[in-house]
Write an enzyme that holds these catalytic residues in place. Structure first.
Site, short mmCIF file in Angstrom:
data_model
loop_
_atom_site.label_atom_id
_atom_site.label_comp_id
_atom_site.label_asym_id
_atom_site.label_seq_id
_atom_site.Cartn_x
_atom_site.Cartn_y
_atom_site.Cartn_z
N CYS A 102 -2.71 -2.66 7.51
CA CYS A 102 -2.25 -2.56 8.89
C CYS A 102 -2.44 -1.12 9.38
O CYS A 102 -2.82 -0.24 8.60
CB CYS A 102 -0.78 -2.95 8.97
SG CYS A 102 0.33 -1.72 8.22
N CYS A 104 -0.41 1.50 7.20
CA CYS A 104 -0.98 1.72 5.87
C CYS A 104 -2.35 2.39 5.95
O CYS A 104 -2.66 3.25 5.12
CB CYS A 104 -1.06 0.40 5.12
SG CYS A 104 0.58 -0.29 4.77
N GLU A 157 0.82 -1.21 0.00
CA GLU A 157 0.00 0.00 0.00
C GLU A 157 0.86 1.26 0.00
O GLU A 157 0.56 2.22 -0.71
CB GLU A 157 -0.91 0.05 1.24
CG GLU A 157 -1.85 -1.13 1.37
CD GLU A 157 -1.31 -2.24 2.26
OE1 GLU A 157 -2.10 -2.81 3.03
OE2 GLU A 157 -0.10 -2.54 2.19
#
Length: 167
Positions: free
Chosen positions: A95, A98, A67
């Protein structure tokens, strides 16, 4: 506990499955470097403007997530500081790092494949991308090509465990 993401197909002009297939192609590139196979594409006006896959092992950089790489490439492509009219397609729920980058870059939509119950920050463990306390929220759609995305990750970790078990 994070907010439950609805796995509904919205009637729209978006080709979510088509673009998730492209994210899966990116994820497979990570396998070449023994990286966790996660891939991402960013779409504007129904065209891919950026791609990324995990390069943590390749770059020896713990922040080289798919990402983050895709967002950096997309910002270069549009030559702006925000991605307001863009959608991010990623094979695994982002996560916290990101998800924070998604909010800061003001992506319009996030579409992910598999849930991440251990570190997912877009509905599973946290809901950063949808937190009303932040200055931006994006539309979150989970479960697009979930089986395919999950299988790629499951197969990778099975292989990794087998390699570690060998004497």
């Amino acid at each position: 506990m994070g907010k439950e993401i609805k796995y509904t197909r919205l009637q729209s002009n978006y080709n979510d499955e088509e673009f998730m297939h492209e994210a899966l192609i990116e994820a497979e590139k990570a396998l070449k470097y023994n990286d966790v196979p996660i891939g991402a594409v960013i779409v504007k006006d129904n065209k891919i403007i950026a791609r990324g896959y995990n390069k943590i092992e390749k770059k020896k950089n713990s922040t080289a997530h798919a990402e983050m790489i895709a967002i950096k490439n997309a910002l270069k492509a549009v030559n702006l500081k925000y991605l307001n009219q863009c959608s991010l397609y990623v094979t695994l729920e982002p996560c916290p790092m990101c998800s924070g980058a998604i909010v800061l870059s003001r992506l319009k939509r996030l579409v992910y494949g598999a849930k991440d119950p251990k570190s997912g920050a877009s509905g599973s463990l946290f809901s950063i991308t949808d937190d009303t306390r932040l200055n931006h929220r994006c539309i979150v759609i989970g479960g697009v090509l979930e089986k395919e995305c999950s299988k790629l990750l499951t197969d990778f970790f099975k292989t990794l465990r087998k390699q570690k078990a060998r004497p």
